[in-house]
Design a protein around this motif. Structure first.
Motif, PDB file in Angstrom:
ATOM      1  N   PRO A 272       8.741  12.374   9.395  1.00  0.00           N
ATOM      2  CA  PRO A 272       7.300  12.164   9.207  1.00  0.00           C
ATOM      3  C   PRO A 272       6.940  10.687   9.045  1.00  0.00           C
ATOM      4  O   PRO A 272       5.840  10.278   9.353  1.00  0.00           O
ATOM      5  CB  PRO A 272       6.981  12.911   7.913  1.00  0.00           C
ATOM      6  N   PHE A 273       7.883   9.891   8.533  1.00  0.00           N
ATOM      7  CA  PHE A 273       7.656   8.440   8.495  1.00  0.00           C
ATOM      8  C   PHE A 273       8.974   7.702   8.534  1.00  0.00           C
ATOM      9  O   PHE A 273      10.034   8.280   8.249  1.00  0.00           O
ATOM     10  CB  PHE A 273       6.839   8.032   7.256  1.00  0.00           C
TER      11      PHE A 273
ATOM     12  N   ILE B 167       5.830   0.926   6.162  1.00  0.00           N
ATOM     13  CA  ILE B 167       6.223   2.199   6.774  1.00  0.00           C
ATOM     14  C   ILE B 167       5.412   2.418   8.052  1.00  0.00           C
ATOM     15  O   ILE B 167       4.332   1.848   8.243  1.00  0.00           O
ATOM     16  CB  ILE B 167       6.035   3.423   5.833  1.00  0.00           C
TER      17      ILE B 167
ATOM     18  N   SER C 200       0.400  10.569  -6.179  1.00  0.00           N
ATOM     19  CA  SER C 200       0.079   9.997  -4.863  1.00  0.00           C
ATOM     20  C   SER C 200      -0.236  11.088  -3.847  1.00  0.00           C
ATOM     21  O   SER C 200      -0.938  10.860  -2.875  1.00  0.00           O
ATOM     22  CB  SER C 200       1.244   9.140  -4.352  1.00  0.00           C
TER      23      SER C 200
ATOM     24  N   LYS D  53       0.818  -1.220   0.000  1.00  0.00           N
ATOM     25  CA  LYS D  53       0.000   0.000   0.000  1.00  0.00           C
ATOM     26  C   LYS D  53       0.850   1.268   0.000  1.00  0.00           C
ATOM     27  O   LYS D  53       0.328   2.377   0.114  1.00  0.00           O
ATOM     28  CB  LYS D  53      -0.903   0.011   1.245  1.00  0.00           C
ATOM     29  N   VAL D  54       2.164   1.089  -0.095  1.00  0.00           N
ATOM     30  CA  VAL D  54       3.067   2.244  -0.032  1.00  0.00           C
ATOM     31  C   VAL D  54       3.542   2.615  -1.442  1.00  0.00           C
ATOM     32  O   VAL D  54       4.063   1.762  -2.167  1.00  0.00           O
ATOM     33  CB  VAL D  54       4.289   1.929   0.862  1.00  0.00           C
ATOM     34  N   ALA D  55       3.337   3.876  -1.819  1.00  0.00           N
ATOM     35  CA  ALA D  55       3.855   4.353  -3.104  1.00  0.00           C
ATOM     36  C   ALA D  55       5.384   4.346  -3.026  1.00  0.00           C
ATOM     37  O   ALA D  55       5.955   4.752  -2.013  1.00  0.00           O
ATOM     38  CB  ALA D  55       3.338   5.765  -3.368  1.00  0.00           C
TER      39      ALA D  55
ATOM     40  N   TYR E 140       2.019  12.436  -1.958  1.00  0.00           N
ATOM     41  CA  TYR E 140       2.979  12.408  -0.851  1.00  0.00           C
ATOM     42  C   TYR E 140       4.197  13.295  -1.132  1.00  0.00           C
ATOM     43  O   TYR E 140       4.588  13.490  -2.281  1.00  0.00           O
ATOM     44  CB  TYR E 140       3.431  10.974  -0.572  1.00  0.00           C
ATOM     45  N   THR E 141       4.789  13.782  -0.069  1.00  0.00           N
ATOM     46  CA  THR E 141       5.972  14.639  -0.174  1.00  0.00           C
ATOM     47  C   THR E 141       7.230  13.828  -0.480  1.00  0.00           C
ATOM     48  O   THR E 141       8.088  14.259  -1.250  1.00  0.00           O
ATOM     49  CB  THR E 141       6.190  15.378   1.169  1.00  0.00           C
ATOM     50  N   ALA E 142       7.326  12.663   0.166  1.00  0.00           N
ATOM     51  CA  ALA E 142       8.513  11.819   0.009  1.00  0.00           C
ATOM     52  C   ALA E 142       8.096  10.358   0.063  1.00  0.00           C
ATOM     53  O   ALA E 142       7.154  10.008   0.788  1.00  0.00           O
ATOM     54  CB  ALA E 142       9.508  12.111   1.131  1.00  0.00           C
TER      55      ALA E 142
ATOM     56  N   THR F   4       4.008   5.768  10.043  1.00  0.00           N
ATOM     57  CA  THR F   4       3.866   7.214   9.879  1.00  0.00           C
ATOM     58  C   THR F   4       3.680   7.917  11.228  1.00  0.00           C
ATOM     59  O   THR F   4       3.204   7.325  12.198  1.00  0.00           O
ATOM     60  CB  THR F   4       2.652   7.552   8.987  1.00  0.00           C
ATOM     61  N   ARG F   5       4.033   9.192  11.213  1.00  0.00           N
ATOM     62  CA  ARG F   5       3.833  10.026  12.403  1.00  0.00           C
ATOM     63  C   ARG F   5       2.343  10.065  12.763  1.00  0.00           C
ATOM     64  O   ARG F   5       1.960  10.066  13.913  1.00  0.00           O
ATOM     65  CB  ARG F   5       4.362  11.429  12.106  1.00  0.00           C
ATOM     66  N   ARG F   6       1.518  10.051  11.714  1.00  0.00           N
ATOM     67  CA  ARG F   6       0.067  10.087  11.915  1.00  0.00           C
ATOM     68  C   ARG F   6      -0.416   8.915  12.772  1.00  0.00           C
ATOM     69  O   ARG F   6      -1.191   9.101  13.714  1.00  0.00           O
ATOM     70  CB  ARG F   6      -0.589  10.036  10.531  1.00  0.00           C
TER      71      ARG F   6
HETATM   72  P1  2BA Z   1       3.461  13.853   3.586  1.00  0.00           P
HETATM   73  O1  2BA Z   1       3.235  13.399   2.186  1.00  0.00           O
HETATM   74  O2  2BA Z   1       4.136  15.167   3.759  1.00  0.00           O
HETATM   75  O3  2BA Z   1       2.053  13.898   4.284  1.00  0.00           O
HETATM   76  C1  2BA Z   1       1.859  14.596   5.512  1.00  0.00           C
HETATM   77  C2  2BA Z   1       0.521  14.206   6.080  1.00  0.00           C
HETATM   78  O4  2BA Z   1      -0.515  14.662   5.178  1.00  0.00           O
HETATM   79  C3  2BA Z   1       0.337  12.692   6.147  1.00  0.00           C
HETATM   80  O5  2BA Z   1       0.872  12.285   7.379  1.00  0.00           O
HETATM   81  C4  2BA Z   1      -1.177  12.544   6.086  1.00  0.00           C
HETATM   82  O6  2BA Z   1      -1.753  12.857   7.321  1.00  0.00           O
HETATM   83  C5  2BA Z   1      -1.547  13.640   5.093  1.00  0.00           C
HETATM   84  N1  2BA Z   1      -1.541  13.127   3.708  1.00  0.00           N
HETATM   85  C6  2BA Z   1      -0.691  13.506   2.740  1.00  0.00           C
HETATM   86  N2  2BA Z   1      -0.986  12.874   1.571  1.00  0.00           N
HETATM   87  C7  2BA Z   1      -2.040  12.058   1.824  1.00  0.00           C
HETATM   88  C8  2BA Z   1      -2.798  11.120   1.005  1.00  0.00           C
HETATM   89  N3  2BA Z   1      -2.533  10.913  -0.307  1.00  0.00           N
HETATM   90  N4  2BA Z   1      -3.810  10.449   1.614  1.00  0.00           N
HETATM   91  C9  2BA Z   1      -4.092  10.660   2.918  1.00  0.00           C
HETATM   92  N5  2BA Z   1      -3.402  11.519   3.736  1.00  0.00           N
HETATM   93  C10 2BA Z   1      -2.396  12.210   3.182  1.00  0.00           C
HETATM   94  P2  2BA Z   1       1.240  10.767   7.627  1.00  0.00           P
HETATM   95  O7  2BA Z   1       0.106   9.868   7.272  1.00  0.00           O
HETATM   96  O8  2BA Z   1       1.778  10.692   9.023  1.00  0.00           O
HETATM   97  O9  2BA Z   1       2.421  10.432   6.608  1.00  0.00           O
HETATM   98  C11 2BA Z   1       3.735  10.903   6.826  1.00  0.00           C
HETATM   99  C12 2BA Z   1       4.559  10.742   5.600  1.00  0.00           C
HETATM  100  O10 2BA Z   1       4.654   9.357   5.259  1.00  0.00           O
HETATM  101  C13 2BA Z   1       3.953  11.400   4.374  1.00  0.00           C
HETATM  102  O11 2BA Z   1       4.306  12.774   4.390  1.00  0.00           O
HETATM  103  C14 2BA Z   1       4.599  10.593   3.256  1.00  0.00           C
HETATM  104  O12 2BA Z   1       5.917  11.082   2.980  1.00  0.00           O
HETATM  105  C15 2BA Z   1       4.724   9.192   3.849  1.00  0.00           C
HETATM  106  N6  2BA Z   1       3.598   8.316   3.482  1.00  0.00           N
HETATM  107  C16 2BA Z   1       2.457   8.121   4.184  1.00  0.00           C
HETATM  108  N7  2BA Z   1       1.657   7.191   3.594  1.00  0.00           N
HETATM  109  C17 2BA Z   1       2.320   6.778   2.473  1.00  0.00           C
HETATM  110  C18 2BA Z   1       2.026   5.835   1.413  1.00  0.00           C
HETATM  111  N8  2BA Z   1       0.879   5.100   1.396  1.00  0.00           N
HETATM  112  N9  2BA Z   1       2.930   5.710   0.409  1.00  0.00           N
HETATM  113  C19 2BA Z   1       4.088   6.438   0.418  1.00  0.00           C
HETATM  114  N10 2BA Z   1       4.431   7.321   1.397  1.00  0.00           N
HETATM  115  C20 2BA Z   1       3.558   7.501   2.401  1.00  0.00           C
END
Ligand code: 2BA
Length: 145
Positions: free
Chosen positions: A115-116, A129, A44, A24-26, A46-48, A131-133
């Protein structure tokens, strides 16, 4: 309020139930052109995201800001680099990792600056992964118990 951080049951808890599984991780591959990585990041949202090799070994992280930074020339944004450079040329290799049996206390500490975190097995293979969330969601659950 901060009594929760002395809650041994929480701090010793294993992180397994909080993990987002690899499928489920991009992610992108080491040899992907930057153009592909940017597309995955933008689509996606996402930032990173993690960078893996063909055997799923973790090698680094790629972010929108790293890619944009790598396109900067002295005066212009050199868009052709999106096709000429690959992820391995520019990715961040200093990646926070933890093992699946790490405690919540360890994950909480790492989440201050990251953040993760990527979870890897003993061979460095990417598993999931954390996540901080999801860390904050569990803290919040304990706070409101
Ligand atoms: P960011 O992309 O900077 O996202 C910061 C927060 O914004 C996320 O925190 C989430 O609460 C929200 N968010 C951003 N994009 C989203 C999306 N497409 N769907 C739902 N919520 C979204 P966290 O969930 O704590 O994630 C922290 C970091 O972990 C993310 O930072 C991203 O770099 C990475 N991440 C989380 N889920 C991922 C996934 N499925 N695949 C790849 N990377 C992921």
């Amino acid at each position: 309020m901060f009594d929760i951080l002395k809650n041994q049951q929480l701090m010793d808890k294993e992180i397994e139930e909080l993990l987002i599984p690899a499928e489920k991780v991009a992610h992108v591959q080491l040899n992907n052109p930057l153009e592909h990585a940017l597309l995955v990041l933008v689509k996606s949202g996402y930032t990173a995201i993690p960078v893996l090799d063909t055997k799923d070994k973790l090698h680094g992280l790629i972010s929108k800001s790293i890619i944009l930074d790598s396109l900067l020339g002295l005066e212009f944004i050199e868009v052709d680099k999106l096709q000429n450079k690959i992820v391995a040329d520019v990715m961040e290799t200093d990646v926070p990792t933890i093992q699946q049996d790490a405690t919540f206390a360890r994950a909480l500490t790492l989440s201050i600056n990251h953040p993760f975190m990527c979870v890897v097995d003993e061979n460095g293979l990417f598993v999931s992964i954390l996540t901080r969330r999801s860390i904050l969601a569990l803290v919040s659950k304990y706070l409101h118990m």
